[in-house]
Design an enzyme around this catalytic site. Sequence first.
Site, PDB file in Angstrom:
ATOM      1  N   CYS A 256      87.364  15.442 -39.114  1.00 35.16           N
ATOM      2  CA  CYS A 256      86.081  15.133 -39.766  1.00 35.16           C
ATOM      3  C   CYS A 256      85.735  13.649 -39.760  1.00 35.16           C
ATOM      4  CB  CYS A 256      86.107  15.649 -41.207  1.00 35.16           C
ATOM      5  SG  CYS A 256      86.261  17.434 -41.267  1.00 35.16           S
TER       6      CYS A 256
HETATM    7  N1  LIG Z   1      89.364  21.094 -40.821  1.00 35.47           N
HETATM    8  C1  LIG Z   1      88.629  20.663 -41.828  1.00 35.47           C
HETATM    9  O1  LIG Z   1      89.150  20.128 -42.795  1.00 35.47           O
HETATM   10  C2  LIG Z   1      87.133  20.845 -41.838  1.00 35.47           C
HETATM   11  C3  LIG Z   1      86.452  20.672 -43.055  1.00 35.47           C
HETATM   12  C4  LIG Z   1      85.085  20.854 -43.095  1.00 35.47           C
HETATM   13  C5  LIG Z   1      84.395  21.171 -41.932  1.00 35.47           C
HETATM   14  N2  LIG Z   1      85.060  21.305 -40.762  1.00 35.47           N
HETATM   15  C6  LIG Z   1      84.265  21.666 -39.575  1.00 35.47           C
HETATM   16  O2  LIG Z   1      84.436  23.050 -39.309  1.00 35.47           O
HETATM   17  C7  LIG Z   1      84.391  23.285 -37.902  1.00 35.47           C
HETATM   18  C8  LIG Z   1      85.664  23.982 -37.454  1.00 35.47           C
HETATM   19  O3  LIG Z   1      86.761  23.113 -37.702  1.00 35.47           O
HETATM   20  P1  LIG Z   1      88.253  23.613 -37.779  1.00 35.47           P
HETATM   21  O4  LIG Z   1      89.030  22.502 -38.407  1.00 35.47           O
HETATM   22  O5  LIG Z   1      88.324  24.971 -38.384  1.00 35.47           O
HETATM   23  O6  LIG Z   1      88.600  23.692 -36.215  1.00 35.47           O
HETATM   24  P2  LIG Z   1      89.872  24.408 -35.549  1.00 35.47           P
HETATM   25  O7  LIG Z   1      90.048  23.771 -34.213  1.00 35.47           O
HETATM   26  O8  LIG Z   1      91.008  24.460 -36.503  1.00 35.47           O
HETATM   27  O9  LIG Z   1      89.399  25.906 -35.325  1.00 35.47           O
HETATM   28  C9  LIG Z   1      88.353  26.255 -34.498  1.00 35.47           C
HETATM   29  C10 LIG Z   1      88.724  27.563 -33.806  1.00 35.47           C
HETATM   30  O10 LIG Z   1      87.587  27.979 -33.062  1.00 35.47           O
HETATM   31  C11 LIG Z   1      88.041  28.554 -31.851  1.00 35.47           C
HETATM   32  N3  LIG Z   1      86.926  28.550 -30.923  1.00 35.47           N
HETATM   33  C12 LIG Z   1      86.461  27.540 -30.154  1.00 35.47           C
HETATM   34  N4  LIG Z   1      85.362  27.948 -29.489  1.00 35.47           N
HETATM   35  C13 LIG Z   1      85.139  29.234 -29.835  1.00 35.47           C
HETATM   36  C14 LIG Z   1      84.169  30.192 -29.481  1.00 35.47           C
HETATM   37  N5  LIG Z   1      83.177  29.888 -28.644  1.00 35.47           N
HETATM   38  N6  LIG Z   1      84.262  31.431 -29.995  1.00 35.47           N
HETATM   39  C15 LIG Z   1      85.255  31.723 -30.867  1.00 35.47           C
HETATM   40  N7  LIG Z   1      86.204  30.856 -31.245  1.00 35.47           N
HETATM   41  C16 LIG Z   1      86.138  29.615 -30.741  1.00 35.47           C
HETATM   42  C17 LIG Z   1      89.220  27.722 -31.460  1.00 35.47           C
HETATM   43  O11 LIG Z   1      90.086  28.436 -30.585  1.00 35.47           O
HETATM   44  C18 LIG Z   1      89.870  27.445 -32.823  1.00 35.47           C
HETATM   45  O12 LIG Z   1      90.847  28.420 -33.144  1.00 35.47           O
HETATM   46  C19 LIG Z   1      84.150  21.925 -37.262  1.00 35.47           C
HETATM   47  O13 LIG Z   1      82.774  21.736 -37.080  1.00 35.47           O
HETATM   48  C20 LIG Z   1      84.666  20.967 -38.303  1.00 35.47           C
HETATM   49  O14 LIG Z   1      84.048  19.703 -38.211  1.00 35.47           O
HETATM   50  C21 LIG Z   1      86.426  21.177 -40.681  1.00 35.47           C
END
Ligand SMILES: NC(=O)c1ccc[n+]([C@@H]2O[C@H](COP(=O)([O-])OP(=O)(O)OC[C@H]3O[C@@H](n4cnc5c(N)ncnc54)[C@H](O)[C@@H]3O)[C@@H](O)[C@H]2O)c1
Length: 417
Positions: A256
């Site tokens: 983030c």
């Molecule tokens: N990790 C955090 O603390 C956090 C907090 C708030 C917001 N976010 C936001 O949430 C979103 C996701 O982050 P995250 O940390 O969960 O990421 P992550 O990488 O842990 O998980 C994302 C998942 O999506 C999958 N993926 C990618 N493309 C895909 C598709 N087209 N179809 C289906 N699955 C797909 C990946 O294989 C992965 O398992 C981002 O935009 C991030 O900025 C993250």
Amino acid sequence: MVVIGQGYVGLPVAVRAAQVGYRVVGFDVSQARIDQLASGRSYVGDISDADLAAALAGGYRPSSDPADLAGFDIAVISVPTPLHDGLPDLSAIESAGAALAPHVRRGCCVILESTTYPGTTAELLCPILEHGSGLKAGPDFHVGYSPERIDPGNPTHTLVNTPKVVSGIDAESLRAVDAFFSRLVERTVPVGSPAEAEMTKLLENTFRHVNIALINELAMFASELGIDIWNVVDAAATKPFGYMKFTPGPGVGGHCLPIDPSYLSWRVRQHLGRPFRFVELANDVNEHMPDHVYDRIVTLLNRHRKPVNGSRVLLLGLAYKRGTSDWRESPTVPLADKLDRGMAQVRIADPHIPEVNAAHLRFPLVPFTPEELAAADLVVVLVDHADFAPEVIAAHAPLVFDAKGLMRGIEFAGETL
Ligand SMILES: NC(=O)c1ccc[n+]([C@@H]2O[C@H](COP(=O)([O-])OP(=O)(O)OC[C@H]3O[C@@H](n4cnc5c(N)ncnc54)[C@H](O)[C@@H]3O)[C@@H](O)[C@H]2O)c1
């Protein structure tokens, strides 16, 4: 319902939805992740194997088969939104939207949770869903945006008790999004439009980013002025109003903070042709913190008549912050690379990172033990994990550079940031 993306954000949402009674398909393009989930092993710290087992025994089903998206009433998209060459990369949102679109029916609801610039839901996601379904967003189906505030490793503020900002492209969409999240969390906070909700998330993260940069820059000056920044930060934090405590560190990491503010500055520059100066300055300061730590390390080693070349340096912490197994964008990596270029023997200890999550790490991942501490010429504290007992470090490490203030109040050989 379906949750697209089973990562740090999507998995907790899917498990929570199953807990409150939804039948949930947790969809991910990573077959390895789906196999791991199906076998009951969670890779997300906030979801225990027991939570996962309960969800699997209830309504939760992990899947990598797009056919399982058929027939959904509610879809949540929580896929990555990285930067590519410094520019927002929304390809995962585009492909998630394209995968959902053929299954969009009248009355269903699609909610974007990925962090992104204001305008994405209305300008990017809606047209993809409309194109693939032949239906109209608003009159035919609901669309909204709800940012995720999840704080990995934080046991106090969880998905359930952290207020959740919700929005919709029209009144009916807002009602649908609000109704869904009201079942998952204790309090929802409706706002006027998806763009407001998108910007809310970016404001929150930019606020943290900028304030951390402020304290980091101050920490660099303070050390040169011979002032203990940690005492200053603690003293300032006693002011009961108008001040919020941020502490310095070796840089910022995670998915983030180093990334989200750039989504906002990109949008401002693209639409208004102007720089978002606070973000650019904060990026500059935070990105250079590993260089500052490196300079301090070199000076400390020199003072003890040791060159970087050949010194054995144990870095404590690979995770981007305390208590998490996530090491994306971790400042430990650029510091390790720099030490490596200086010919140091770099080793990294992080009890929160399983070997499997560090397969592409170029440095040995070693246990946190008295022997490892004692065998190092220098130990560098980069993460204040609860596992890193400062007394043990002080007792065994011959020399310490503490970039997190972990050793405060304890006598040890070395220096603090
Ligand atoms: N990790 C955090 O603390 C956090 C907090 C708030 C917001 N976010 C936001 O949430 C979103 C996701 O982050 P995250 O940390 O969960 O990421 P992550 O990488 O842990 O998980 C994302 C998942 O999506 C999958 N993926 C990618 N493309 C895909 C598709 N087209 N179809 C289906 N699955 C797909 C990946 O294989 C992965 O398992 C981002 O935009 C991030 O900025 C993250």
